[in-house]
Write an enzyme that holds these catalytic residues in place. Structure first.
Site, PDB file in Angstrom:
ATOM      1  N   ARG A 156      59.964  22.740  69.883  1.00 26.05           N
ATOM      2  CA  ARG A 156      61.101  22.849  68.941  1.00 26.05           C
ATOM      3  C   ARG A 156      62.448  22.892  69.652  1.00 26.05           C
ATOM      4  O   ARG A 156      63.378  22.157  69.298  1.00 26.05           O
ATOM      5  CB  ARG A 156      60.925  24.116  68.098  1.00 26.05           C
ATOM      6  CG  ARG A 156      59.792  24.027  67.105  1.00 26.05           C
ATOM      7  CD  ARG A 156      59.508  25.379  66.510  1.00 26.05           C
ATOM      8  NE  ARG A 156      58.901  26.269  67.480  1.00 26.05           N
ATOM      9  CZ  ARG A 156      57.727  26.876  67.333  1.00 26.05           C
ATOM     10  NH1 ARG A 156      57.047  26.715  66.226  1.00 26.05           N
ATOM     11  NH2 ARG A 156      57.236  27.666  68.265  1.00 26.05           N
ATOM     12  N   ASP A 176      55.553  17.243  79.165  1.00 25.81           N
ATOM     13  CA  ASP A 176      54.872  18.271  78.376  1.00 25.81           C
ATOM     14  C   ASP A 176      53.379  18.104  78.605  1.00 25.81           C
ATOM     15  O   ASP A 176      52.904  16.975  78.751  1.00 25.81           O
ATOM     16  CB  ASP A 176      55.211  18.099  76.865  1.00 25.81           C
ATOM     17  CG  ASP A 176      54.918  19.363  76.068  1.00 25.81           C
ATOM     18  OD1 ASP A 176      53.736  19.763  76.001  1.00 25.81           O
ATOM     19  OD2 ASP A 176      55.860  19.934  75.495  1.00 25.81           O
ATOM     20  N   MET A 207      59.585  25.556  78.142  1.00 24.71           N
ATOM     21  CA  MET A 207      58.147  25.817  77.962  1.00 24.71           C
ATOM     22  C   MET A 207      57.914  27.317  78.064  1.00 24.71           C
ATOM     23  O   MET A 207      58.738  28.048  78.616  1.00 24.71           O
ATOM     24  CB  MET A 207      57.347  25.063  79.010  1.00 24.71           C
ATOM     25  CG  MET A 207      57.683  25.511  80.395  1.00 24.71           C
ATOM     26  SD  MET A 207      56.922  24.430  81.603  1.00 24.71           S
ATOM     27  CE  MET A 207      57.487  25.215  83.094  1.00 24.71           C
ATOM     28  N   MET A 234      66.579  28.429  79.831  1.00 27.14           N
ATOM     29  CA  MET A 234      66.805  29.273  78.663  1.00 27.14           C
ATOM     30  C   MET A 234      65.445  29.657  78.069  1.00 27.14           C
ATOM     31  O   MET A 234      65.360  30.032  76.906  1.00 27.14           O
ATOM     32  CB  MET A 234      67.634  28.533  77.608  1.00 27.14           C
ATOM     33  CG  MET A 234      68.886  27.895  78.137  1.00 27.14           C
ATOM     34  SD  MET A 234      70.206  29.060  78.511  1.00 27.14           S
ATOM     35  CE  MET A 234      71.005  28.226  79.874  1.00 27.14           C
ATOM     36  N   ALA A 235      64.359  29.506  78.875  1.00 30.88           N
ATOM     37  CA  ALA A 235      63.011  29.768  78.338  1.00 30.88           C
ATOM     38  C   ALA A 235      62.556  31.178  78.712  1.00 30.88           C
ATOM     39  O   ALA A 235      62.765  32.122  77.942  1.00 30.88           O
ATOM     40  CB  ALA A 235      62.046  28.708  78.833  1.00 30.88           C
ATOM     41  N   ARG A 236      61.959  31.336  79.882  1.00 35.28           N
ATOM     42  CA  ARG A 236      61.516  32.649  80.351  1.00 35.28           C
ATOM     43  C   ARG A 236      61.714  32.709  81.858  1.00 35.28           C
ATOM     44  O   ARG A 236      61.432  31.731  82.569  1.00 35.28           O
ATOM     45  CB  ARG A 236      60.028  32.864  80.032  1.00 35.28           C
ATOM     46  CG  ARG A 236      59.744  33.281  78.603  1.00 35.28           C
ATOM     47  CD  ARG A 236      60.309  34.669  78.263  1.00 35.28           C
ATOM     48  NE  ARG A 236      60.113  35.045  76.877  1.00 35.28           N
ATOM     49  CZ  ARG A 236      60.974  34.816  75.888  1.00 35.28           C
ATOM     50  NH1 ARG A 236      62.123  34.202  76.128  1.00 35.28           N
ATOM     51  NH2 ARG A 236      60.714  35.207  74.656  1.00 35.28           N
ATOM     52  N   GLU A 265      64.468  41.008  84.142  1.00 33.87           N
ATOM     53  CA  GLU A 265      65.628  41.459  83.345  1.00 33.87           C
ATOM     54  C   GLU A 265      65.346  42.775  82.607  1.00 33.87           C
ATOM     55  O   GLU A 265      66.283  43.474  82.194  1.00 33.87           O
ATOM     56  CB  GLU A 265      66.019  40.369  82.331  1.00 33.87           C
ATOM     57  CG  GLU A 265      64.986  40.177  81.224  1.00 33.87           C
ATOM     58  CD  GLU A 265      65.215  38.955  80.349  1.00 33.87           C
ATOM     59  OE1 GLU A 265      66.025  38.082  80.698  1.00 33.87           O
ATOM     60  OE2 GLU A 265      64.553  38.876  79.294  1.00 33.87           O
ATOM     61  N   HIS A 297      70.130  36.682  78.099  1.00 29.53           N
ATOM     62  CA  HIS A 297      69.125  36.385  77.068  1.00 29.53           C
ATOM     63  C   HIS A 297      69.771  36.292  75.674  1.00 29.53           C
ATOM     64  O   HIS A 297      69.243  36.839  74.694  1.00 29.53           O
ATOM     65  CB  HIS A 297      68.021  37.451  77.074  1.00 29.53           C
ATOM     66  CG  HIS A 297      66.688  36.893  76.664  1.00 29.53           C
ATOM     67  ND1 HIS A 297      65.524  37.163  77.312  1.00 29.53           N
ATOM     68  CD2 HIS A 297      66.350  36.064  75.639  1.00 29.53           C
ATOM     69  CE1 HIS A 297      64.522  36.550  76.719  1.00 29.53           C
ATOM     70  NE2 HIS A 297      65.003  35.872  75.693  1.00 29.53           N
TER      71      HIS A 297
HETATM   72  P1  NAD Z   1      57.317  25.454  71.342  1.00 25.49           P
HETATM   73  O1  NAD Z   1      55.973  26.078  71.332  1.00 25.49           O
HETATM   74  O2  NAD Z   1      57.806  24.735  70.142  1.00 25.49           O
HETATM   75  O3  NAD Z   1      57.411  24.425  72.597  1.00 25.49           O
HETATM   76  C1  NAD Z   1      56.945  24.745  73.889  1.00 25.49           C
HETATM   77  C2  NAD Z   1      56.422  23.456  74.515  1.00 25.49           C
HETATM   78  O4  NAD Z   1      56.055  23.741  75.869  1.00 25.49           O
HETATM   79  C3  NAD Z   1      55.182  22.888  73.826  1.00 25.49           C
HETATM   80  O5  NAD Z   1      55.412  21.536  73.466  1.00 25.49           O
HETATM   81  C4  NAD Z   1      54.098  23.041  74.866  1.00 25.49           C
HETATM   82  O6  NAD Z   1      53.106  22.010  74.821  1.00 25.49           O
HETATM   83  C5  NAD Z   1      54.913  22.978  76.143  1.00 25.49           C
HETATM   84  N1  NAD Z   1      54.188  23.499  77.299  1.00 25.49           N
HETATM   85  C6  NAD Z   1      53.334  24.555  77.362  1.00 25.49           C
HETATM   86  N2  NAD Z   1      52.856  24.694  78.621  1.00 25.49           N
HETATM   87  C7  NAD Z   1      53.435  23.714  79.352  1.00 25.49           C
HETATM   88  C8  NAD Z   1      53.337  23.329  80.712  1.00 25.49           C
HETATM   89  N3  NAD Z   1      52.525  23.968  81.575  1.00 25.49           N
HETATM   90  N4  NAD Z   1      54.057  22.266  81.130  1.00 25.49           N
HETATM   91  C9  NAD Z   1      54.851  21.597  80.266  1.00 25.49           C
HETATM   92  N5  NAD Z   1      54.979  21.906  78.967  1.00 25.49           N
HETATM   93  C10 NAD Z   1      54.285  22.958  78.527  1.00 25.49           C
HETATM   94  O7  NAD Z   1      58.296  26.632  71.791  1.00 25.49           O
HETATM   95  P2  NAD Z   1      59.863  26.718  71.520  1.00 25.49           P
HETATM   96  O8  NAD Z   1      60.099  27.421  70.234  1.00 25.49           O
HETATM   97  O9  NAD Z   1      60.493  25.396  71.771  1.00 25.49           O
HETATM   98  O10 NAD Z   1      60.261  27.749  72.686  1.00 25.49           O
HETATM   99  C11 NAD Z   1      60.290  27.333  74.053  1.00 25.49           C
HETATM  100  C12 NAD Z   1      60.597  28.513  74.960  1.00 25.49           C
HETATM  101  O11 NAD Z   1      61.871  29.077  74.648  1.00 25.49           O
HETATM  102  C13 NAD Z   1      59.596  29.669  74.805  1.00 25.49           C
HETATM  103  O12 NAD Z   1      59.059  29.917  76.075  1.00 25.49           O
HETATM  104  C14 NAD Z   1      60.393  30.859  74.423  1.00 25.49           C
HETATM  105  O13 NAD Z   1      59.960  31.992  75.111  1.00 25.49           O
HETATM  106  C15 NAD Z   1      61.806  30.489  74.835  1.00 25.49           C
HETATM  107  N6  NAD Z   1      62.826  31.142  73.972  1.00 25.49           N
HETATM  108  C16 NAD Z   1      63.975  31.607  74.562  1.00 25.49           C
HETATM  109  C17 NAD Z   1      64.945  32.240  73.787  1.00 25.49           C
HETATM  110  C18 NAD Z   1      66.255  32.730  74.367  1.00 25.49           C
HETATM  111  O14 NAD Z   1      67.018  33.402  73.661  1.00 25.49           O
HETATM  112  N7  NAD Z   1      66.582  32.426  75.605  1.00 25.49           N
HETATM  113  C19 NAD Z   1      64.718  32.409  72.408  1.00 25.49           C
HETATM  114  C20 NAD Z   1      63.538  31.900  71.838  1.00 25.49           C
HETATM  115  C21 NAD Z   1      62.592  31.268  72.642  1.00 25.49           C
END
Ligand code: NAD
Length: 331
Positions: A156, A176, A207, A234-236, A265, A297
């Site tokens: 997403r 992905d 991811m 911006m993921a983890r 963090e 974050h």
């Molecule tokens: P999502 O589940 O829609 O998409 C994640 C994608 O990563 C999926 O398409 C999945 O197949 C892929 N993936 C999983 N393992 C993988 C790997 N080893 N290699 C490549 N791709 C891989 O999730 P999303 O809603 O798009 O969220 C993505 C990330 O953003 C999450 O990790 C979440 O923790 C992080 N996030 C951060 C914040 C923030 O404020 N910074 C807020 C919400 C979410």
């Protein structure tokens, strides 16, 4: 009337939560306390619980909640690693989350930080504050429309970012583990992560943190990057080896990094640490690095995300209380 207790209340959640309660004819009591064995009494007499748990839930809490007739715990975030989902299930407690609350919030914030780094906005601002209005080479940027952007994790949030940079005219490549066959018009998938980063001017990570993705961005992967690339995480925090990132910035592999999530963090975010001694040297090196924009974050933090988190969590709680199940169950 159904009664729900709303733990960990933040100021900005109050109006949304109370408006939801009024619309749904529910008694909703707000507290800024955290649910624990010490605050268990707060749950007595309630039908449901909404919360933003941060610390791991004490195992003894599940049977005690069951004894009080609680059938669900509705977490107001996507992550549920603080719960023992199996133990909750054994105690007939449905744990729910909010898997997606505003991917655009994070996508837009990622683009903001990316553009800032490309056009050196922080540097420009620092010059202006010293009344230095000269056009020095360190302020000269590039055109994103001429760049290649690699989106690692095309879910997403990754798609939201890809659409924004595509709008600037950039070429988008993706990687992905589960390529999405419907994204052919948006991006070109690469078979390996190394291929995706090799031709990218901007690499953006979207991811999840898993065993497989732990420190996936390390010295070895950085050696495949195009020299002078920009990295956005911006993921983890745990998907990145922070020391290797600092080294890649210092040896010129990376020109800049935008970091919203830092692996360690926990003790500091989201809190005001003014006057607090930060004892993590790596964190300090990251925050103070001239080519890093660190943000605490906050990528998700918008009015829309807060509203979606509160309302989805409460709807999930009500589903379980009234119907016994919900689409937001994670156990
Ligand atoms: P999502 O589940 O829609 O998409 C994640 C994608 O990563 C999926 O398409 C999945 O197949 C892929 N993936 C999983 N393992 C993988 C790997 N080893 N290699 C490549 N791709 C891989 O999730 P999303 O809603 O798009 O969220 C993505 C990330 O953003 C999450 O990790 C979440 O923790 C992080 N996030 C951060 C914040 C923030 O404020 N910074 C807020 C919400 C979410």
């Amino acid at each position: 009337m159904t009664r729900i207790k709303f733990f960990n209340t933040r100021e900005e959640e109050k109006a949304v939560a109370l408006a939801w309660a009024e619309r749904n004819n529910i008694t909703l009591d707000l507290t800024d306390k955290e649910l624990s064995l010490a605050t268990l009494d707060e749950v007595k007499g309630y039908d449901g619980v909404s919360l933003t748990q941060i610390a791991p839930v004490e195992p003894e809490l599940y049977p005690q909640l069951k004894a009080l007739g609680i059938k669900q715990l509705s977490q107001r975030s996507a992550g549920v690693d603080m719960y023992d989902l199996e133990l909750a299930r054994q105690n007939d407690i449905t744990v729910t989350n909010v898997p997606s609350y505003s991917p655009e919030s994070i996508g837009e914030f990622t683009a903001l930080i990316g553009l800032n780094l490309v056009r050196h906005y922080d540097r420009i601002k620092a010059h202006v504050q010293e009344h230095n209005f000269a056009w020095t080479p360190d302020l000269r940027g590039r055109v994103v429309g001429e760049m290649t952007v690699a989106v690692i994790g095309t879910g997403r949030i990754g798609q939201s970012l890809a659409r924004i940079f595509k709008g600037f005219g950039a070429k988008i490549v993706g990687y992905d583990v589960y390529p999405n066959p419907n994204l052919g018009d948006l991006l070109e998938y690469k078979a390996t992560i190394e291929e995706a980063v090799a031709e990218a001017d901007i690499v953006s990570i979207h991811m999840p943190a898993t065993e497989e993705t732990h420190h996936m961005f390390n010295a070895d992967l950085f050696s495949h990057f195009k020299k002078g690339a920009i990295l956005l995480n911006m993921a983890r925090g745990a998907v990145l080896d922070t020391q290797d990132l600092l080294d890649a910035l210092d040896n010129g592999t990376l020109a800049g990094a935008g970091i919203d999530t830092y692996e360690f963090e926990g003790p500091y975010v989201p809190k005001n640490n003014k006057g607090v001694v930060i004892e993590d040297d790596q964190f300090l090196a990251l925050i103070n690095h001239p080519n890093v924009i660190y943000t605490p974050h906050v990528a998700f933090y918008t009015d829309e995300a807060v509203k979606n988190l509160v309302e989805t969590s409460l709807n999930a709680a009500l589903d379980v209380i009234q119907k016994g199940s919900t689409q937001f169950s994670v156990n």
